[in-house]
Each structure stands twice: as C-alpha cells, then as structure tokens.
Design an enzyme around this catalytic site. Sequence first.
Site, PDB file in Angstrom:
ATOM      1  CB  THR A  63       8.340  17.980  20.194  1.00 58.03           C
ATOM      2  OG1 THR A  63       6.988  17.938  20.661  1.00 58.03           O
ATOM      3  CG2 THR A  63       8.547  16.905  19.140  1.00 58.03           C
ATOM      4  CD  GLU A  64       6.787  18.273  25.593  1.00 59.29           C
ATOM      5  OE1 GLU A  64       7.151  18.706  24.473  1.00 59.29           O
ATOM      6  OE2 GLU A  64       5.931  18.829  26.276  1.00 59.29           O
ATOM      7  CG  ASN A  65       5.336  14.341  20.002  1.00 64.53           C
ATOM      8  OD1 ASN A  65       5.877  15.414  20.249  1.00 64.53           O
ATOM      9  ND2 ASN A  65       4.904  14.038  18.795  1.00 64.53           N
TER      10      ASN A  65
END
Lengths: 240, 223
Positions: free
Chosen positions: B48-50
């Site tokens: 996940t990008e975060n």
Amino acid sequence: MDKTVAGLPEAIAGIEDGMAVMIGGFGGAGAPIELIHALIDRFRATGSPKNLTVINNNAGNGRIGIAAMIDGGMVAKMVCSFPRSSDPRAFTEKYLAGEIGLELVPQGTLAERIRAGGAGIPAFYTPTTYGTDLAKGKPVAEFEGRNYVQERWLKADVALIKAELADPHGNLTYRKAARNFSPLMAMAAATTIVQAARIVAAGEIEPEHVVTPGIFVDRVVEVRDAAQEEALIRAGVEYA
Amino acid sequence: MTGKLTNAQIAWRAAQDIEDGAYVNLGIGFPEMVARYQPPGRQAIFHTENGILNFGRSPSEGEEDWDLINAGKKAVTLNRGASFFHHADSFAMVRGGHLDVAILGAYEVAETGDLANWSTGPKGVPAVGGAMDLVHGAKRVAVITDHVTKDGRPKLVRACSLPLTGVGCVTRVYTSLAVIDIVAQRFVVREKLAAISLDELQGLTGAGLVVEGTIADLVVPEL
C-alpha cells in the site's frame, strides 16, 4: 546536544506569515495535531501566521488540524496529491470560492520532490504524468527509449512532524504507518519541529532502530497521549 | 444487460492470474476485492502506497488502529513478515519496477494501453493521489472494470476522452464480459463469456477486437 523544548508555544516559535510549512501525515496517521493546534492558537491570539503554503498529502479533514487552519484563513495555498477526505468541507468551500490555491502533485512525485529537496537534488525525471494534463509545461526527455517528465525539488521553511520516540539529539522513530512523509519532510525543511509521544535519553533508541537521524531535526517537544486525527474525526471533535 | 459478471466475479478472475509470492498493489475501492479471491496455496504480498508491505485483512469493528491504514484510509492488520517504510521508498517500489502486478479501476481504457481513471473532467476539486505513479513501474498493469458504463457506453475505446492517468500502460483488462490483452496497440480477446457472441462483444466495445487463435470461455464460479 539538547533539542528539546519545554512546550508547544516554544516549539512553534518563529513560524511567520507567508512561510511554506510541510506537515507530516497521510490521512489521520502521523498528523501532528497538537503542533497544528498550537499554531492555530497563536493565529487566533495574534493574527499570525497567515498566508501560509501548506504541503501535505491531503487538504484537511473535518474541523480539526489542517482543515481548521484552512477554516481560520491561515492558508493561502495547498500543495497536495489528494484534497479529498471523509469530510473535505473546509478546503472544498474555499477552493470553489477561489479563496485558496492548489498545486496538485501525484503522490509519488510529491514524496520524491520532498526527498530531492532534502537531498540537494534540484530536479529529477519521472515517468509519472508523462502524456497527462499534469505534465503540461514541464520538460520531457527520453531515456533508454522511454519518456520522462522533469520535476523540481520541494523545500519548506518549516516541517511539523509527529514521532513516537525522540531523544535530545533529535533521533526519531515513528509509529506504524504514521511514518509516511515525515522522514522526507524532516530533511526538506529549514527548521524541523517534532512532537514526540516520549522523549528518552540519548542512547535509549537503538542506533539500528533510528528512522530519522537527529541531523534533520531542530526542535523536539514531548506530547504524551497525543490525539490521533482519525479518532478525533470519528468522535466528531471540532477545534473551534 | 443480463449475463455479465459481478464485480466480485471480475475480481475473482483477476486474482487467478496472481502468482504465489507476487508483490501486488490493488487500487482503492473495487480492486481491493481481488485480495479476497487468492487461489488456495498462493499468497501474494500486498503493497500500500502509504508505506506497508504485507498487510492483511481488515480488523473487526472496535479493533482499528488508525495509524495502521491502507491508501484508502481504511484500517488494516499486518501479516507476519510485514514492513513499514516512508513514502519515497514506497514509490521507489512502484516506479522502480519492483511490484509484479498493479490492478486498477478505469473510467476508460484505450487500445493503445492509455488509461483514464482519475478525473471525470474539470468540475469540482481535482484529486490524483497515487494513480499516476501506479500505472508506471509494475511489471503488469491490469484493469478491472465493467465492460460498459452505467448508461451502456463502451469503456474500452480507441482513444480516451477523459483526462489520462497514463499513456500506453495497461496490458490486460478484466471486464464483466471478457478478458482482453493489449498487444501492439490492439485489443486481443483471450476469454469471453460463452453466452455472448464475438459480434455482440464487439458491439459493446469502442475499438476493434482482434482474435489470435481460439477464445477460451470465461468461466467464473458463483460468489
């Protein structure tokens, strides 16, 4: 070496009108709510700081944190990737009324621009945005048969960061996915201001575990039991 | 239209192509469903990008930790062997070609591989998030989508009319009617529902469909 300060007002001293302020956090994770609210308190008491450029992934949620800064009229421009949230009223109203500027930056480009700012790299090329509206006006170059868009570094006067542990040298750890943009912003700001859940003695953070080395940090203030933005939103809290 | 796959079934079909041990990013919303349908014996590692690799299921209500969220800002949990990292490392994984698969939603996909999935036009507040980064760098960029829009217009087109997310980036499209590869700027039909003829499928598609060899039946369980 002691970068600790006694309280929030000392921590945010020197933040002036017109400055560029990086604020850590992705959604509610990593949002330094107490530092932001201290800044709002000063604005309400003195009328300053205002006309700020705020750099964050989002553009505030609900009626707290960055949204409360926008509501209060402290923010002239947002630099962000996703100015939407579960309750985006504050930014949306000002944006549609033409009262706030927006520089929309893809999330990975935002991260890399901040990293570049902290690393002394004035520009770099990325495949992101090639051929899209967000690449308009930017130099394009071909490398190994593929097209890339030039992006420039992003720096700020101040960064506001939420950490888990800090020591007096400014060495930091973060909690879970609250890390997000904070280690990058700590590098890219002239003055990096940190609220930490706990300040420990030098040496108590294993050197192997330090995420942000203290060289990137200027001030640390301890905020025990810090609020979590998403939890405040869900509880319907407003900073009014 | 009757006889089309549900979103869950489209997600199921996309999941069958994810290999054991693959590093995978699923777009926010509908693509997140793909994680539910991993074939038995295979385990992908989700990014996940975060800043998390190897996150797991959603926690039960009341068990959420709001410092442990995905890019859609939903609470998640960690699998054994998970890791945290900052955003520059996260997008290095994306642009640097380290992810095996990215699966995204779409407003429109063109036969050139162009994708439009971030903006429906100039109204309102623009927001891009990580969409324009994610279309670059994964070894395979696949789209899952209904074959047509709610009002029946083709979503697979010759050229996108909406603002582009990326140029020439999509390699496979899983739709409610078919599985279609993009090869040399043409839509090549690999699988289609047995109940629909190639002519009917062509009628619902805004660009020419190409057949190479045989078209397999698109067979998906009831879910």
